[in-house]
Motif scaffolding. Structure first.
Motif, PDB file in Angstrom:
ATOM      1  N   ALA A 260      28.741  41.044  39.193  1.00 12.86           N
ATOM      2  CA  ALA A 260      28.864  39.936  40.120  1.00 12.86           C
ATOM      3  C   ALA A 260      30.210  39.516  40.268  1.00 12.86           C
ATOM      4  O   ALA A 260      30.892  38.775  41.214  1.00 12.86           O
ATOM      5  N   HIS A 261      30.825  39.216  39.072  1.00 10.23           N
ATOM      6  CA  HIS A 261      32.269  38.803  38.938  1.00 10.23           C
ATOM      7  C   HIS A 261      33.211  39.473  39.882  1.00 10.23           C
ATOM      8  O   HIS A 261      33.962  38.973  40.846  1.00 10.23           O
ATOM      9  N   ARG A 262      32.903  40.861  39.977  1.00  6.63           N
ATOM     10  CA  ARG A 262      33.757  41.669  40.575  1.00  6.63           C
ATOM     11  C   ARG A 262      33.631  41.548  42.019  1.00  6.63           C
ATOM     12  O   ARG A 262      34.530  41.285  43.114  1.00  6.63           O
ATOM     13  N   ARG A 263      32.217  41.275  42.560  1.00  5.51           N
ATOM     14  CA  ARG A 263      31.902  41.250  43.920  1.00  5.51           C
ATOM     15  C   ARG A 263      32.739  39.539  44.240  1.00  5.51           C
ATOM     16  O   ARG A 263      33.109  39.668  45.621  1.00  5.51           O
ATOM     17  N   PHE A 264      32.597  38.611  43.514  1.00  4.13           N
ATOM     18  CA  PHE A 264      33.222  37.631  43.893  1.00  4.13           C
ATOM     19  C   PHE A 264      34.613  37.590  43.863  1.00  4.13           C
ATOM     20  O   PHE A 264      35.237  37.335  45.024  1.00  4.13           O
ATOM     21  N   TYR A 265      35.255  38.326  43.318  1.00  9.97           N
ATOM     22  CA  TYR A 265      36.877  38.473  43.201  1.00  9.97           C
ATOM     23  C   TYR A 265      37.108  39.242  44.538  1.00  9.97           C
ATOM     24  O   TYR A 265      37.986  38.995  45.119  1.00  9.97           O
ATOM     25  N   GLU A 266      36.189  40.241  44.910  1.00  9.50           N
ATOM     26  CA  GLU A 266      36.533  41.075  46.152  1.00  9.50           C
ATOM     27  C   GLU A 266      36.411  40.218  47.320  1.00  9.50           C
ATOM     28  O   GLU A 266      37.161  40.432  48.154  1.00  9.50           O
ATOM     29  N   GLN A 267      35.526  39.629  47.279  1.00 10.85           N
ATOM     30  CA  GLN A 267      35.264  38.512  48.370  1.00 10.85           C
ATOM     31  C   GLN A 267      36.376  37.461  48.739  1.00 10.85           C
ATOM     32  O   GLN A 267      36.546  37.153  49.696  1.00 10.85           O
ATOM     33  N   THR A 268      36.852  37.021  47.626  1.00  8.38           N
ATOM     34  CA  THR A 268      37.550  35.856  47.564  1.00  8.38           C
ATOM     35  C   THR A 268      39.316  36.331  47.685  1.00  8.38           C
ATOM     36  O   THR A 268      40.122  35.623  47.848  1.00  8.38           O
ATOM     37  N   LEU A 269      39.522  37.413  47.064  1.00  8.83           N
ATOM     38  CA  LEU A 269      40.697  37.982  46.938  1.00  8.83           C
ATOM     39  C   LEU A 269      41.159  39.219  47.515  1.00  8.83           C
ATOM     40  O   LEU A 269      42.223  39.624  47.855  1.00  8.83           O
ATOM     41  N   GLY A 270      40.236  39.876  48.162  1.00  5.19           N
ATOM     42  CA  GLY A 270      40.366  41.213  48.624  1.00  5.19           C
ATOM     43  C   GLY A 270      41.265  41.556  49.916  1.00  5.19           C
ATOM     44  O   GLY A 270      41.666  42.355  50.346  1.00  5.19           O
ATOM     45  N   GLU A 271      41.278  40.259  50.588  1.00  6.89           N
ATOM     46  CA  GLU A 271      42.055  40.300  51.923  1.00  6.89           C
ATOM     47  C   GLU A 271      43.419  39.659  51.701  1.00  6.89           C
ATOM     48  O   GLU A 271      44.405  39.914  52.586  1.00  6.89           O
ATOM     49  N   LEU A 272      43.844  39.592  50.539  1.00  5.00           N
ATOM     50  CA  LEU A 272      45.001  39.053  50.216  1.00  5.00           C
ATOM     51  C   LEU A 272      45.890  40.106  50.300  1.00  5.00           C
ATOM     52  O   LEU A 272      45.572  41.274  49.601  1.00  5.00           O
ATOM     53  N   PRO A 273      47.259  40.180  51.051  1.00  5.27           N
ATOM     54  CA  PRO A 273      48.154  41.205  51.083  1.00  5.27           C
ATOM     55  C   PRO A 273      48.616  41.610  49.499  1.00  5.27           C
ATOM     56  O   PRO A 273      48.953  40.547  48.823  1.00  5.27           O
ATOM     57  N   GLY A 274      48.653  42.832  49.253  1.00  7.41           N
ATOM     58  CA  GLY A 274      49.058  43.421  47.953  1.00  7.41           C
ATOM     59  C   GLY A 274      48.130  43.433  47.110  1.00  7.41           C
ATOM     60  O   GLY A 274      48.487  43.702  45.750  1.00  7.41           O
ATOM     61  N   ILE A 275      46.758  42.851  47.143  1.00 11.84           N
ATOM     62  CA  ILE A 275      45.909  42.811  46.086  1.00 11.84           C
ATOM     63  C   ILE A 275      44.728  43.904  46.401  1.00 11.84           C
ATOM     64  O   ILE A 275      44.259  44.067  47.429  1.00 11.84           O
ATOM     65  N   GLY A 276      44.815  44.628  45.382  1.00 11.95           N
ATOM     66  CA  GLY A 276      43.661  45.943  45.304  1.00 11.95           C
ATOM     67  C   GLY A 276      42.930  45.854  44.053  1.00 11.95           C
ATOM     68  O   GLY A 276      43.095  44.804  43.071  1.00 11.95           O
ATOM     69  N   PHE A 277      42.113  46.784  44.210  1.00 14.59           N
ATOM     70  CA  PHE A 277      40.866  46.780  42.806  1.00 14.59           C
ATOM     71  C   PHE A 277      40.890  48.209  42.287  1.00 14.59           C
ATOM     72  O   PHE A 277      41.235  49.070  43.140  1.00 14.59           O
ATOM     73  N   MET A 278      40.633  48.335  40.829  1.00 10.67           N
ATOM     74  CA  MET A 278      40.301  49.460  40.152  1.00 10.67           C
ATOM     75  C   MET A 278      39.542  50.243  41.175  1.00 10.67           C
ATOM     76  O   MET A 278      38.211  49.736  41.581  1.00 10.67           O
ATOM     77  N   PRO A 279      39.599  51.607  41.650  1.00 11.11           N
ATOM     78  CA  PRO A 279      38.507  52.225  42.399  1.00 11.11           C
ATOM     79  C   PRO A 279      37.325  52.618  41.509  1.00 11.11           C
ATOM     80  O   PRO A 279      37.548  52.835  40.361  1.00 11.11           O
ATOM     81  N   LEU A 280      36.362  52.535  42.337  1.00 14.36           N
ATOM     82  CA  LEU A 280      34.902  52.732  41.760  1.00 14.36           C
ATOM     83  C   LEU A 280      34.314  54.140  42.364  1.00 14.36           C
ATOM     84  O   LEU A 280      34.256  54.001  43.562  1.00 14.36           O
TER      85      LEU A 280
END
Length: 376
Positions: A260-280
């Motif tokens: 759930a933490h990752r989902r929250f981070y994706e929702q709140t940070l995912g649209e910021l330029p230059g921010i990505g996430f470890m691929p799953l």
């Protein structure tokens, strides 16, 4: 400034406390006892394997696995480079030499194509590695079915370092159930903890029985202390096993909270330029251990390290992705196959607070710092 927000702190509950007190009151304090036996059975059942040995650490489990495969001086062992040092150190304990392999981009785990290439080349050279250690990074399994098949094709035993991956799966099969043996860790920052501890698991009863023997100083069956082999003091205490049993009961809850933490981070940070996430990977189920972002400094406007320091200024712990083993001074003379994927993950990757007890307000604070740094 508020209380420190930790990366992945222990998360204890009433079951752990009750079982620990039960063990204490029973006076089964020394290593071994009924909780050790029960913890082994319950963990083995969780990963769908018949045999498990409770040990003092995940490092101990890897060390014993190498001993059981008779790895020794002059041997080479292939190891994932993007990992913690404990994945490689036991190779050196045995007098062998680690050879590091780079990651694939799909999971950040050991690249099966590089593994196959190295095994093919090693066969042509006439010196195959004695074993392969594959790491399940940050709670996500490597392509374990492919890696297991490649190792079997070349007759090289596989050890799965599942220290970070309890509760994860790959194509429906539990982490830790691949290869000749696998190691788990219950260190204080893992998804469940016994404060310190580990487990060696296998389908082969002979491996686990011999691991228990070696882990109790290799004492021969005799009324006096007699030793025909060199052993270690690697067994888990009954007190810590009691804690582990309580933690195992809530593993699914801990996994759900961390995902759930990752989902929250994706929702709140995912649209910021230059921010990505470890691929799953869609082929496995990640256990959520740590949420890892990547920070492109040109697009985001700050580097991974600048972001880490900004979080630290607000008393928030974050941590760079593991520095690959081939970049570590202690392993500078070891051979490396590939390197760019792991190096890039280290350069750009940052682990965010991901503990299952992380509060909503603390999580909001993490996001506020990151968004605030981008706006500067």
């Amino acid at each position: 400034m508020g209380a420190r927000v930790y990366l992945s702190p222990p998360h204890m509950g009433p079951d752990e406390r009750g079982l620990l007190l039960e063990a204490f009151d029973s006076n089964w304090i020394a290593p071994l006892g009924p909780h050790v036996d029960a913890f082994e059975k319950e963990l083995a059942a969780r990963v769908k394997l018949p045999h498990a040995a409770a040990l003092s650490s995940g490092t101990a489990a890897l060390h014993l696995a190498l001993q059981l495969l008779e790895v020794g001086r002059g041997d080479e062992v292939l190891v994932s480079s993007l990992t913690f040092a404990a994945s490689a150190n036991p190779v050196v304990y045995q007098g062998a030499t680690p050879v590091f392999l780079d990651s694939e981009r799909e999971t950040w785990n050991l690249d099966p194509a590089l593994l196959e290439q190295e095994l093919r080349d090693a066969t042509r050279r006439g010196k195959k590695p004695k074993a392969v250690i594959v790491v399940d990074l940050y709670g996500q399994c490597a392509q374990l079915d492919v890696i297991e098949r490649v190792c079997a094709e070349y007759g090289v035993p596989l050890i799965e370092d599942a220290a970070e991956a309890l509760g994860a799966t790959w194509k429906g099969q539990p982490a830790g159930s691949f290869g000749a043996m696998a190691a788990f860790s219950f260190n204080g920052n893992k998804i469940i903890t016994t404060s310190g501890g580990g487990m060696l698991v296998s389908r082969d009863a002979r491996f686990v029985e011999k691991a228990r023997f070696l882990a109790t100083q290799a004492r021969d069956p005799a009324p006096h202390y007699q030793h025909s082999h060199i052993g270690q003091n690697y067994r888990l205490s009954n007190l810590l096993a009691a804690v582990g049993r309580g933690q195992l009961r809530v593993l699914d809850e801990r996994i759900a909270a961390r995902r759930a933490h990752r989902r929250f981070y994706e929702q709140t940070l995912g649209e910021l330029p230059g921010i990505g996430f470890m691929p799953l990977s869609k082929h496995g189920e990640w256990n959520g251990w740590l949420t890892v972002i990547t920070v492109d400094p040109k697009a985001f406007g700050a580097s991974r390290e600048e972001l880490r320091l900004a979080l630290e200024q607000q008393n928030i712990e974050s941590r760079p992705v593991w520095k690959p083993m081939h970049l570590q001074p202690v392993f500078k003379d070891c051979r490396m196959i590939g390197g760019q994927v792991g190096e890039q993950a280290f350069e750009l990757g940052l682990c965010l607070p991901s503990g299952s007890s992380l509060s909503t307000s603390d999580r909001d604070q993490v996001v506020d710092v990151i968004r605030g740094l981008h706006r500067r």
